[in-house]
Design an enzyme around this catalytic site. Structure first.
Site, PDB file in Angstrom:
ATOM      1  N   GLU A 158       0.800  -1.231   0.000  1.00 21.43           N
ATOM      2  CA  GLU A 158       0.000   0.000   0.000  1.00 21.43           C
ATOM      3  C   GLU A 158       0.832   1.282   0.000  1.00 21.43           C
ATOM      4  O   GLU A 158       0.487   2.231   0.699  1.00 21.43           O
ATOM      5  CB  GLU A 158      -0.916  -0.035   1.219  1.00 21.43           C
ATOM      6  CG  GLU A 158      -0.204   0.031   2.594  1.00 21.43           C
ATOM      7  CD  GLU A 158       0.172  -1.322   3.189  1.00 21.43           C
ATOM      8  OE1 GLU A 158       0.346  -2.291   2.429  1.00 21.43           O
ATOM      9  OE2 GLU A 158       0.294  -1.396   4.415  1.00 21.43           O
ATOM     10  N   TYR A 174      -4.666 -10.479   9.998  1.00 19.28           N
ATOM     11  CA  TYR A 174      -5.630 -10.150   8.945  1.00 19.28           C
ATOM     12  C   TYR A 174      -7.034 -10.617   9.317  1.00 19.28           C
ATOM     13  O   TYR A 174      -7.989  -9.858   9.262  1.00 19.28           O
ATOM     14  CB  TYR A 174      -5.227 -10.837   7.628  1.00 19.28           C
ATOM     15  CG  TYR A 174      -4.008 -10.247   6.966  1.00 19.28           C
ATOM     16  CD1 TYR A 174      -2.730 -10.576   7.412  1.00 19.28           C
ATOM     17  CD2 TYR A 174      -4.122  -9.381   5.893  1.00 19.28           C
ATOM     18  CE1 TYR A 174      -1.600 -10.062   6.805  1.00 19.28           C
ATOM     19  CE2 TYR A 174      -2.990  -8.856   5.267  1.00 19.28           C
ATOM     20  CZ  TYR A 174      -1.736  -9.196   5.729  1.00 19.28           C
ATOM     21  OH  TYR A 174      -0.633  -8.677   5.132  1.00 19.28           O
ATOM     22  N   ASP A 223       8.597  -9.420  11.308  1.00 18.02           N
ATOM     23  CA  ASP A 223       7.660 -10.079  10.402  1.00 18.02           C
ATOM     24  C   ASP A 223       6.995 -11.315  11.016  1.00 18.02           C
ATOM     25  O   ASP A 223       6.145 -11.937  10.374  1.00 18.02           O
ATOM     26  CB  ASP A 223       8.377 -10.472   9.097  1.00 18.02           C
ATOM     27  CG  ASP A 223       8.734  -9.238   8.279  1.00 18.02           C
ATOM     28  OD1 ASP A 223       8.015  -8.230   8.402  1.00 18.02           O
ATOM     29  OD2 ASP A 223       9.727  -9.272   7.536  1.00 18.02           O
ATOM     30  N   HIS A 243      -5.949   0.552   2.718  1.00 19.67           N
ATOM     31  CA  HIS A 243      -4.820   0.977   3.550  1.00 19.67           C
ATOM     32  C   HIS A 243      -4.594   2.496   3.487  1.00 19.67           C
ATOM     33  O   HIS A 243      -3.895   3.044   4.343  1.00 19.67           O
ATOM     34  CB  HIS A 243      -3.531   0.296   3.094  1.00 19.67           C
ATOM     35  CG  HIS A 243      -3.285  -1.060   3.693  1.00 19.67           C
ATOM     36  ND1 HIS A 243      -3.206  -1.278   5.054  1.00 19.67           N
ATOM     37  CD2 HIS A 243      -3.045  -2.266   3.110  1.00 19.67           C
ATOM     38  CE1 HIS A 243      -2.934  -2.566   5.276  1.00 19.67           C
ATOM     39  NE2 HIS A 243      -2.840  -3.191   4.113  1.00 19.67           N
ATOM     40  N   HIS A 280      -8.135  -3.984  -1.120  1.00 18.95           N
ATOM     41  CA  HIS A 280      -7.347  -4.104   0.105  1.00 18.95           C
ATOM     42  C   HIS A 280      -6.278  -3.007   0.186  1.00 18.95           C
ATOM     43  O   HIS A 280      -6.216  -2.264   1.170  1.00 18.95           O
ATOM     44  CB  HIS A 280      -6.705  -5.498   0.164  1.00 18.95           C
ATOM     45  CG  HIS A 280      -5.843  -5.719   1.370  1.00 18.95           C
ATOM     46  ND1 HIS A 280      -6.295  -6.372   2.501  1.00 18.95           N
ATOM     47  CD2 HIS A 280      -4.571  -5.365   1.634  1.00 18.95           C
ATOM     48  CE1 HIS A 280      -5.328  -6.405   3.401  1.00 18.95           C
ATOM     49  NE2 HIS A 280      -4.255  -5.790   2.893  1.00 18.95           N
ATOM     50  N   GLU A 281      -5.479  -2.901  -0.856  1.00 16.40           N
ATOM     51  CA  GLU A 281      -4.390  -1.911  -0.806  1.00 16.40           C
ATOM     52  C   GLU A 281      -4.950  -0.492  -0.747  1.00 16.40           C
ATOM     53  O   GLU A 281      -4.407   0.370  -0.059  1.00 16.40           O
ATOM     54  CB  GLU A 281      -3.436  -2.089  -1.995  1.00 16.40           C
ATOM     55  CG  GLU A 281      -2.827  -3.490  -2.138  1.00 16.40           C
ATOM     56  CD  GLU A 281      -2.258  -4.080  -0.865  1.00 16.40           C
ATOM     57  OE1 GLU A 281      -1.857  -3.316   0.035  1.00 16.40           O
ATOM     58  OE2 GLU A 281      -2.211  -5.326  -0.753  1.00 16.40           O
ATOM     59  N   GLU A 332      -3.606  -4.401   9.296  1.00 17.21           N
ATOM     60  CA  GLU A 332      -4.105  -5.417   8.357  1.00 17.21           C
ATOM     61  C   GLU A 332      -5.519  -5.918   8.666  1.00 17.21           C
ATOM     62  O   GLU A 332      -6.283  -6.200   7.747  1.00 17.21           O
ATOM     63  CB  GLU A 332      -3.126  -6.591   8.286  1.00 17.21           C
ATOM     64  CG  GLU A 332      -1.756  -6.209   7.738  1.00 17.21           C
ATOM     65  CD  GLU A 332      -1.771  -5.636   6.328  1.00 17.21           C
ATOM     66  OE1 GLU A 332      -2.772  -5.825   5.606  1.00 17.21           O
ATOM     67  OE2 GLU A 332      -0.791  -4.971   5.952  1.00 17.21           O
TER      68      GLU A 332
HETATM   69  N1  BES Z   1       0.991  -4.493   3.765  1.00 22.52           N
HETATM   70  C1  BES Z   1       0.766  -5.770   3.199  1.00 22.52           C
HETATM   71  C2  BES Z   1       2.011  -6.412   2.663  1.00 22.52           C
HETATM   72  C3  BES Z   1       3.061  -6.673   3.722  1.00 22.52           C
HETATM   73  C4  BES Z   1       2.745  -7.359   4.866  1.00 22.52           C
HETATM   74  C5  BES Z   1       4.346  -6.264   3.535  1.00 22.52           C
HETATM   75  C6  BES Z   1       3.726  -7.596   5.822  1.00 22.52           C
HETATM   76  C7  BES Z   1       5.314  -6.498   4.481  1.00 22.52           C
HETATM   77  C8  BES Z   1       5.009  -7.159   5.644  1.00 22.52           C
HETATM   78  C9  BES Z   1      -0.283  -5.735   2.084  1.00 22.52           C
HETATM   79  O1  BES Z   1      -1.273  -4.789   2.261  1.00 22.52           O
HETATM   80  C10 BES Z   1      -0.984  -7.065   2.071  1.00 22.52           C
HETATM   81  O2  BES Z   1      -1.607  -7.385   3.042  1.00 22.52           O
HETATM   82  N2  BES Z   1      -0.876  -7.815   0.986  1.00 22.52           N
HETATM   83  C11 BES Z   1      -1.506  -9.103   0.836  1.00 22.52           C
HETATM   84  C12 BES Z   1      -2.718  -9.031  -0.035  1.00 22.52           C
HETATM   85  C13 BES Z   1      -4.003  -8.897   0.670  1.00 22.52           C
HETATM   86  C14 BES Z   1      -5.161  -8.962  -0.323  1.00 22.52           C
HETATM   87  C15 BES Z   1      -4.223  -9.857   1.796  1.00 22.52           C
HETATM   88  C16 BES Z   1      -0.530 -10.031   0.139  1.00 22.52           C
HETATM   89  O3  BES Z   1       0.508  -9.547  -0.315  1.00 22.52           O
HETATM   90  O4  BES Z   1      -0.785 -11.202   0.051  1.00 22.52           O
HETATM   91 ZN    ZN Z   2      -2.566  -5.250   3.811  1.00 17.79          ZN
END
Ligand code: BES
Ligand code: ZN
Length: 645
Positions: free
Chosen positions: A305, A418, A410, A333, A329-330, A352
């Protein structure tokens, strides 16, 4: 300082003033964006993944002037940091991970002594710079290392067009310290600007408005960007390569390699409508334009995002818009995460979980209740799976508010954040009614726009502005259980079984020896996913043969469906899927897809591991370090000899 009117929340945000001794913090929360965003001082807002000590000295603005060199895989130049400090502060501490620092000087070019401390595997190194009594600006001359964890450098062959090199960054959670020397904590918001020098012919996009047309001279182009809002430093992002642009609406557009731009633009036709739907729910979009960039297939996530410029995997392009909830989703954010930001990675669920909830609300606005209900139900499936894989209902990591002390930032990025987060908000909504909940959520984004937030701030705000002393409601909501206890509280509102009744029936029938259901042809992507995910993992070969014969799952270009199929195939040791598996693993590097497949293969010593060992060396060059370094730990490069095909 005046803290009238802010009452309850003020207790949690004491210290929300500038760190300079002479600053008057009389601005109310409304003008927070024009001032330095608050530093939270409660213990739960202590960011264990940053070395910064922002109450002594903090970065308020970052100005980058960097040259991008595809040959040496480095970004190098200067970072000029404006700082806000206590008058008696002797030093400022920044975050660093592998930067090659050449010099540190003040505004009048006088050297400032500095020291890079020991590297800790989870945080990198502190970069401590001595301050003179009047130092307000620091200029650091440096280069990123060729293996910087945030950056991926692709050769022309690794792109869709195969002609030009490409690079992009991924900051979240704490990777930006590998290319920007600053205080890399989401609780320390900073405005920023950048001048990026690239070889002429390369286009640069960043997560901020471009402030003028690029200037090209003597074989070099310079792109200028400026983010006037204070953002968490993980939100600074860059991508550079051969890029084309297509407008999608008044304030929306898409960037992609020329080879991908048309397919991307077709898939994204609803983007402008999505922004309108999100605004209707959560208030004005505060960032100006909403553009997206579709990256080469190595992009490690579904999406990221980055403000003004969502980064997307090309794997969401299914040709029928069936995977665009990723964009919802993005986009969501832009409120949850980018306006109100988790102060520490312990509260990642605030980014999230809220976003996953809002994503489905946006999907409902655009595509209707049935589609949204199905996505909610898939989310609850993912929640059940996440509880099971995080130690069951008693598992510590099934809490929303985590304690990641001594662990990787992480470690909190599981589906608990989520899906338990989203389920929590859905449960509150069900109890208070949609209208009341929507009004509260919109207010939450307003009250905390451009500010860091914690679980405690969330709960205090809910109690102050939604529950308002209603004891019966307080009891019904089980708020503290949701946030601080493991497992899923008993008041979770589960989706009705009717949502996927047809698919569940078909799954059971097939597992019991039945045929592949004809109705598949009329099912949506989400219905197909539920059907495949509900099948037992060890399915006999004739059943898999029947599925392959009926739907050609080995060949499907819907990569979510392909993943669900390959997961089943690997669990069932189904040889006829191996060529499809190999193609899948060597043509895209999305962590959500490649991680579980390689892990499952590697665990299956007899059947899977030799397959993984054969494929991994071919796949690895495509993967982002964030995915590759994790998979390297499986030891696949060193296992035995490649098995013949
Ligand atoms: N912000 C996240 C990506 C992220 C998470 C980067 C943790 C670094 C550490 C992004 O918004 C996200 O959640 N992406 C998901 C997609 C979503 C539809 C669940 C993905 O990449 O799978
Ligand atoms: Zn996300």
């Amino acid at each position: 300082m005046k803290l009238v009117r802010v009452s309850l929340l003020a207790a949690l945000t004491l210290g929300a003033c500038r760190v300079s001794d002479n600053t008057n913090n009389s601005e109310g929360p409304k003008t927070a964006e024009a001032t330095v965003a608050p530093i939270l001082t409660t213990p739960d807002a202590q960011d264990l993944h940053s070395y910064a000590r922002p109450r002594e000295a903090r970065v308020t603005h970052v100005a980058l002037d960097l040259s991008l060199d595809f040959e040496t895989k480095r970004l190098g130049g200067t970072a000029t940091l404006d700082i806000d400090r206590k008058a008696d502060a002797k030093e400022i501490v920044l975050d660093d991970n592998g930067l090659e620092i050449q010099s540190v000087v003040d505004a009048s070019k006088q050297p400032l002594p500095y020291k890079v401390g020991a590297n800790d595997q989870y945080r990198g190194s502190p970069l401590t710079i001595a301050l003179k009594p009047d130092t307000k600006r620091i200029v650091i001359t440096y280069k990123s290392a060729p293996d910087a964890s945030a950056l991926l450098w692709l050769s022309p062959e690794q792109t869709a067009g195969k002609k030009a090199p490409f690079m992009f960054s991924q900051g979240e959670s704490i990777n930006n310290r590998s290319w920007i020397p600053t205080q890399d904590s989401p609780a320390i918001r900073q405005s920023w600007e950048a001048a990026i020098h690239v070889p002429a012919g390369t286009t640069v996009v960043m997560s901020a408005p471009r402030i003028e047309q690029p200037i090209t001279q003597g074989g070099e182009s310079v792109f200028n960007f400026r983010m006037d809002h204070s953002v968490a430093p993980y939100m600074i992002a860059i991508a550079a390569g051969d890029l084309a642009f297509k407008s999608l609406g008044n304030r929306t557009g898409v960037w992609a390699e020329p080879a991908t731009i048309n397919a991307a633009a077709n898939e994204l036709v609803d983007t402008e409508k999505m922004v309108a739907a999100a605004e209707k729910l959560y208030g004005p979009y505060r960032w100006g334009r909403y553009d997206v960039i579709v990256l080469p297939p190595s992009f490690p996530f579904g999406g990221m995002e980055n403000p003004n410029m969502t980064f997307l995997t090309p794997t969401f392009i299914a040709g029928d818009k069936s995977l665009v909830s990723l964009v919802a989703h993005e986009l969501a954010h832009s409120w949850s995460g980018n306006l109100a930001t988790n102060a520490t990675w312990n509260d990642f669920w605030l980014n999230e979980g809220m976003t996953t909830y809002a994503e489905r609300r946006i999907v409902e606005e655009l595509y209707g209740k049935k589609v949204a209900d199905e996505q909610v139900a898939l989310g609850v499936d993912a929640l059940d799976k996440a509880v099971a894989s995080n130690g069951g209902p008693g598992g510590g990591d099934t809490r929303l508010h985590l304690d990641l002390k001594g662990r990787s930032a992480d470690d909190g990025t599981s589906d608990i954040a989520y899906e338990k987060g989203a389920a929590f908000l859905r449960t509150i909504e069900a109890n208070v009614g949609r209208e009341r909940f929507d009004a509260w959520l919109k207010g939450w984004f307003d009250r905390h726009a451009f500010q860091p937030v914690t679980s405690a701030i969330f709960l205090a705000d809910l109690r102050q502005n939604l529950i308002k002393g209603d004891k019966a409601l307080e009891q019904k909501l089980m708020l503290d259980d949701w946030v601080y206890k493991p497992g899923v509280p008993s008041n979770l509102v589960r989706p009705a079984a009717a949502v996927f009744a047809e698919q569940d029936k078909a799954s059971t029938a097939l597992a019991g020896g039945g045929t592949a259901p004809q109705a598949w042809a009329n099912w949506t992507t989400d219905e197909r996913l539920r059907f495949l995910n509900r099948l037992p993992r060890k399915l006999p070969k004739p059943r898999l043969d029947a599925l392959q014969a009926a739907y050609d799952l080995n060949g499907t270009q819907n990569l979510e469906v392909r993943f669900a199929w390959l997961d089943l195939a690997v669990g069932s040791r189904y040889d006829p899927a191996v060529p499809s598996l190999e193609q899948f693993l060597t043509s895209q590097g999305r962590g959500k897809f490649v991680r579980p497949l390689f892990k499952a293969l590697a665990k299956d010593v007899q059947w899977g591991r030799p397959i993984a060992a054969r494929i991994y060396p071919k796949a690895r060059p495509l993967y982002h370090p964030l995915v590759g370094r994790d998979l390297d730990k499986l030891g696949l490069q060193t296992v035995g000899k490649p098995t013949p095909k």
